[in-house]
Write a protein that holds these residues in place. Structure first.
Motif, PDB file in Angstrom:
ATOM      1  N   HIS A  24       0.862  -1.300   0.094  1.00  0.00           N
ATOM      2  CA  HIS A  24      -0.089   0.138  -0.148  1.00  0.00           C
ATOM      3  C   HIS A  24       0.808   1.207  -0.008  1.00  0.00           C
ATOM      4  O   HIS A  24       0.832   2.188  -0.685  1.00  0.00           O
ATOM      5  CB  HIS A  24      -0.984   0.008   1.268  1.00  0.00           C
ATOM      6  N   SER A  25       1.847   1.190   0.805  1.00  0.00           N
ATOM      7  CA  SER A  25       2.973   2.278   0.806  1.00  0.00           C
ATOM      8  C   SER A  25       3.606   2.690  -0.527  1.00  0.00           C
ATOM      9  O   SER A  25       3.921   3.899  -0.849  1.00  0.00           O
ATOM     10  CB  SER A  25       3.530   2.374   1.995  1.00  0.00           C
ATOM     11  N   GLY A  26       4.186   1.504  -1.198  1.00  0.00           N
ATOM     12  CA  GLY A  26       4.555   1.876  -2.389  1.00  0.00           C
ATOM     13  C   GLY A  26       3.635   1.924  -3.517  1.00  0.00           C
ATOM     14  O   GLY A  26       4.134   2.973  -4.254  1.00  0.00           O
ATOM     15  N   ASP A  27       2.811   1.685  -3.525  1.00  0.00           N
ATOM     16  CA  ASP A  27       1.574   2.032  -4.427  1.00  0.00           C
ATOM     17  C   ASP A  27       1.248   3.653  -4.173  1.00  0.00           C
ATOM     18  O   ASP A  27       1.227   4.453  -5.141  1.00  0.00           O
ATOM     19  CB  ASP A  27       0.287   1.550  -4.482  1.00  0.00           C
ATOM     20  N   ALA A  28       1.097   4.111  -3.042  1.00  0.00           N
ATOM     21  CA  ALA A  28       0.832   5.420  -2.610  1.00  0.00           C
ATOM     22  C   ALA A  28       2.111   6.337  -3.213  1.00  0.00           C
ATOM     23  O   ALA A  28       1.919   7.211  -3.818  1.00  0.00           O
ATOM     24  CB  ALA A  28       0.605   5.735  -1.082  1.00  0.00           C
ATOM     25  N   ALA A  29       3.224   5.669  -3.108  1.00  0.00           N
ATOM     26  CA  ALA A  29       4.442   6.519  -3.311  1.00  0.00           C
ATOM     27  C   ALA A  29       4.510   6.660  -5.016  1.00  0.00           C
ATOM     28  O   ALA A  29       4.766   7.843  -5.433  1.00  0.00           O
ATOM     29  CB  ALA A  29       5.793   5.742  -2.987  1.00  0.00           C
ATOM     30  N   ASP A  30       4.251   5.633  -5.464  1.00  0.00           N
ATOM     31  CA  ASP A  30       4.066   5.814  -7.089  1.00  0.00           C
ATOM     32  C   ASP A  30       3.057   6.897  -7.538  1.00  0.00           C
ATOM     33  O   ASP A  30       3.054   7.522  -8.667  1.00  0.00           O
ATOM     34  CB  ASP A  30       3.328   4.352  -7.697  1.00  0.00           C
ATOM     35  N   LEU A  31       1.915   7.190  -6.699  1.00  0.00           N
ATOM     36  CA  LEU A  31       1.319   8.321  -6.927  1.00  0.00           C
ATOM     37  C   LEU A  31       1.691   9.740  -6.408  1.00  0.00           C
ATOM     38  O   LEU A  31       0.831  10.657  -6.463  1.00  0.00           O
ATOM     39  CB  LEU A  31      -0.323   7.999  -6.418  1.00  0.00           C
ATOM     40  N   GLY A  32       2.860   9.780  -5.827  1.00  0.00           N
ATOM     41  CA  GLY A  32       3.280  10.886  -5.163  1.00  0.00           C
ATOM     42  C   GLY A  32       2.924  11.247  -3.912  1.00  0.00           C
ATOM     43  O   GLY A  32       3.001  12.327  -3.314  1.00  0.00           O
ATOM     44  N   LEU A  33       2.306  10.179  -3.119  1.00  0.00           N
ATOM     45  CA  LEU A  33       1.764  10.369  -1.774  1.00  0.00           C
ATOM     46  C   LEU A  33       2.544   9.575  -0.771  1.00  0.00           C
ATOM     47  O   LEU A  33       3.074   8.408  -1.068  1.00  0.00           O
ATOM     48  CB  LEU A  33       0.259   9.958  -1.492  1.00  0.00           C
ATOM     49  N   ILE A  39       2.768   7.836   2.705  1.00  0.00           N
ATOM     50  CA  ILE A  39       1.877   7.176   3.921  1.00  0.00           C
ATOM     51  C   ILE A  39       2.925   6.242   4.798  1.00  0.00           C
ATOM     52  O   ILE A  39       3.727   5.716   3.825  1.00  0.00           O
ATOM     53  CB  ILE A  39       0.747   6.470   3.412  1.00  0.00           C
ATOM     54  N   PRO A  40       2.890   5.889   5.754  1.00  0.00           N
ATOM     55  CA  PRO A  40       3.430   5.059   6.697  1.00  0.00           C
ATOM     56  C   PRO A  40       3.656   3.771   6.025  1.00  0.00           C
ATOM     57  O   PRO A  40       2.685   3.154   5.339  1.00  0.00           O
ATOM     58  CB  PRO A  40       2.978   5.051   8.061  1.00  0.00           C
ATOM     59  N   ASP A  41       4.879   2.891   6.129  1.00  0.00           N
ATOM     60  CA  ASP A  41       4.819   1.643   5.577  1.00  0.00           C
ATOM     61  C   ASP A  41       3.688   0.873   5.811  1.00  0.00           C
ATOM     62  O   ASP A  41       3.331   0.499   7.222  1.00  0.00           O
ATOM     63  CB  ASP A  41       6.090   0.904   6.031  1.00  0.00           C
ATOM     64  N   ALA A  42       2.937  -0.006   4.838  1.00  0.00           N
ATOM     65  CA  ALA A  42       2.154  -0.692   5.137  1.00  0.00           C
ATOM     66  C   ALA A  42       1.882  -1.739   4.191  1.00  0.00           C
ATOM     67  O   ALA A  42       2.012  -1.582   2.774  1.00  0.00           O
ATOM     68  CB  ALA A  42       0.567  -0.039   4.985  1.00  0.00           C
ATOM     69  N   LYS A  43       1.877  -2.891   4.265  1.00  0.00           N
ATOM     70  CA  LYS A  43       1.837  -4.117   3.444  1.00  0.00           C
ATOM     71  C   LYS A  43       0.599  -5.314   3.802  1.00  0.00           C
ATOM     72  O   LYS A  43       0.627  -5.548   4.970  1.00  0.00           O
ATOM     73  CB  LYS A  43       3.152  -5.027   3.650  1.00  0.00           C
ATOM     74  N   LEU A  44       0.020  -5.673   2.905  1.00  0.00           N
ATOM     75  CA  LEU A  44      -1.056  -6.624   3.279  1.00  0.00           C
ATOM     76  C   LEU A  44      -0.802  -7.861   2.496  1.00  0.00           C
ATOM     77  O   LEU A  44      -0.355  -7.989   1.305  1.00  0.00           O
ATOM     78  CB  LEU A  44      -2.588  -6.095   2.679  1.00  0.00           C
ATOM     79  N   VAL A  45      -0.702  -8.988   3.224  1.00  0.00           N
ATOM     80  CA  VAL A  45      -0.514 -10.126   2.927  1.00  0.00           C
ATOM     81  C   VAL A  45      -1.527 -11.142   2.950  1.00  0.00           C
ATOM     82  O   VAL A  45      -2.274 -10.995   3.710  1.00  0.00           O
ATOM     83  CB  VAL A  45       0.822 -10.840   4.090  1.00  0.00           C
ATOM     84  N   LEU A  46      -1.854 -11.720   1.458  1.00  0.00           N
ATOM     85  CA  LEU A  46      -2.938 -12.514   1.420  1.00  0.00           C
ATOM     86  C   LEU A  46      -2.551 -14.090   1.239  1.00  0.00           C
ATOM     87  O   LEU A  46      -1.633 -14.339   0.386  1.00  0.00           O
ATOM     88  CB  LEU A  46      -3.649 -12.068   0.149  1.00  0.00           C
ATOM     89  N   PHE A  47      -2.974 -15.168   2.127  1.00  0.00           N
ATOM     90  CA  PHE A  47      -2.504 -16.123   2.016  1.00  0.00           C
ATOM     91  C   PHE A  47      -3.751 -17.219   2.510  1.00  0.00           C
ATOM     92  O   PHE A  47      -4.528 -16.849   2.839  1.00  0.00           O
ATOM     93  CB  PHE A  47      -1.328 -16.482   2.855  1.00  0.00           C
ATOM     94  N   SER A  48      -3.525 -18.800   2.118  1.00  0.00           N
ATOM     95  CA  SER A  48      -4.514 -19.435   2.245  1.00  0.00           C
ATOM     96  C   SER A  48      -3.981 -20.954   2.229  1.00  0.00           C
ATOM     97  O   SER A  48      -3.169 -21.131   1.729  1.00  0.00           O
ATOM     98  CB  SER A  48      -5.680 -19.213   1.295  1.00  0.00           C
ATOM     99  N   ASN A  49      -4.795 -21.884   2.850  1.00  0.00           N
ATOM    100  CA  ASN A  49      -4.766 -23.253   2.697  1.00  0.00           C
ATOM    101  C   ASN A  49      -5.912 -23.567   1.683  1.00  0.00           C
ATOM    102  O   ASN A  49      -6.934 -23.471   1.905  1.00  0.00           O
ATOM    103  CB  ASN A  49      -5.180 -23.882   3.885  1.00  0.00           C
ATOM    104  N   PRO A  50      -5.490 -23.687   0.213  1.00  0.00           N
ATOM    105  CA  PRO A  50      -6.365 -23.757  -0.857  1.00  0.00           C
ATOM    106  C   PRO A  50      -7.431 -24.876  -0.433  1.00  0.00           C
ATOM    107  O   PRO A  50      -8.650 -24.543  -0.833  1.00  0.00           O
ATOM    108  CB  PRO A  50      -5.479 -24.067  -2.107  1.00  0.00           C
ATOM    109  N   LEU A  51      -7.107 -25.900  -0.205  1.00  0.00           N
ATOM    110  CA  LEU A  51      -8.050 -27.076   0.121  1.00  0.00           C
ATOM    111  C   LEU A  51      -9.039 -26.653   1.173  1.00  0.00           C
ATOM    112  O   LEU A  51     -10.262 -26.766   1.145  1.00  0.00           O
ATOM    113  CB  LEU A  51      -7.288 -28.382   0.286  1.00  0.00           C
TER     114      LEU A  51
END
Length: 133
Positions: free
Chosen positions: A42-51, A53-65
């Motif tokens: 999220h913070s990297g995406d905001a930086a790409d837009l010139g904004l 924001i504090p460092d923020a990462k969202l991890v998406l994970f799962s047990n597919p079965l």
């Protein structure tokens, strides 16, 4: 727990950087046999837009079965899958790990105990991520 948490969210204060916690979360997820689908910077995406924001990462994970079995029983749970873990720094420079509480998800979808057990891994990963390596 953060004082401004929305209802049914769990937040753990951490004593490490977002990047180190992110690496730990991915490693611990994979060690549990989970698929890490995406890390959203999220913070990297905001930086790409010139904004800035504090460092923020969202991890998406799962047990597919396990997720597939849950979706067969409760199709609308797909809106909350894969499981999400937010690792972020606040404006004061403190670092946290947040996730939806198991009780919230179990109540929202009226999960049985065995169905809820599939989602318990988010708490395990969060606690392991918070701890020192």
């Amino acid at each position: 727990m953060a004082t401004d948490d929305p209802p049914d969210m769990v937040t753990l204060r951490c004593n490490d950087s977002v990047d180190r916690l992110l690496r730990r979360a991915v490693a611990r997820s994979e060690a549990h046999g989970l698929d890490v689908f995406e890390v959203i910077d999220h913070s990297g995406d905001a930086a790409d837009l010139g904004l800035a924001i504090p460092d923020a990462k969202l991890v998406l994970f799962s047990n597919p079965l396990g997720a597939a079995e849950l979706m067969l029983a409760k199709p609308r749970i797909a809106i909350d899958l894969p499981i999400k873990l937010l690792i972020y720094e606040d404006k004061a420079g403190e670092v946290f790990v947040s996730y939806n509480s198991l009780a919230y998800l179990a109540s929202r979808y009226r999960l049985t105990d065995s169905e809820a057990d599939v989602l318990q891994i988010v708490e395990t990963i969060a606690l392991q991520t918070r701890s020192n390596p």
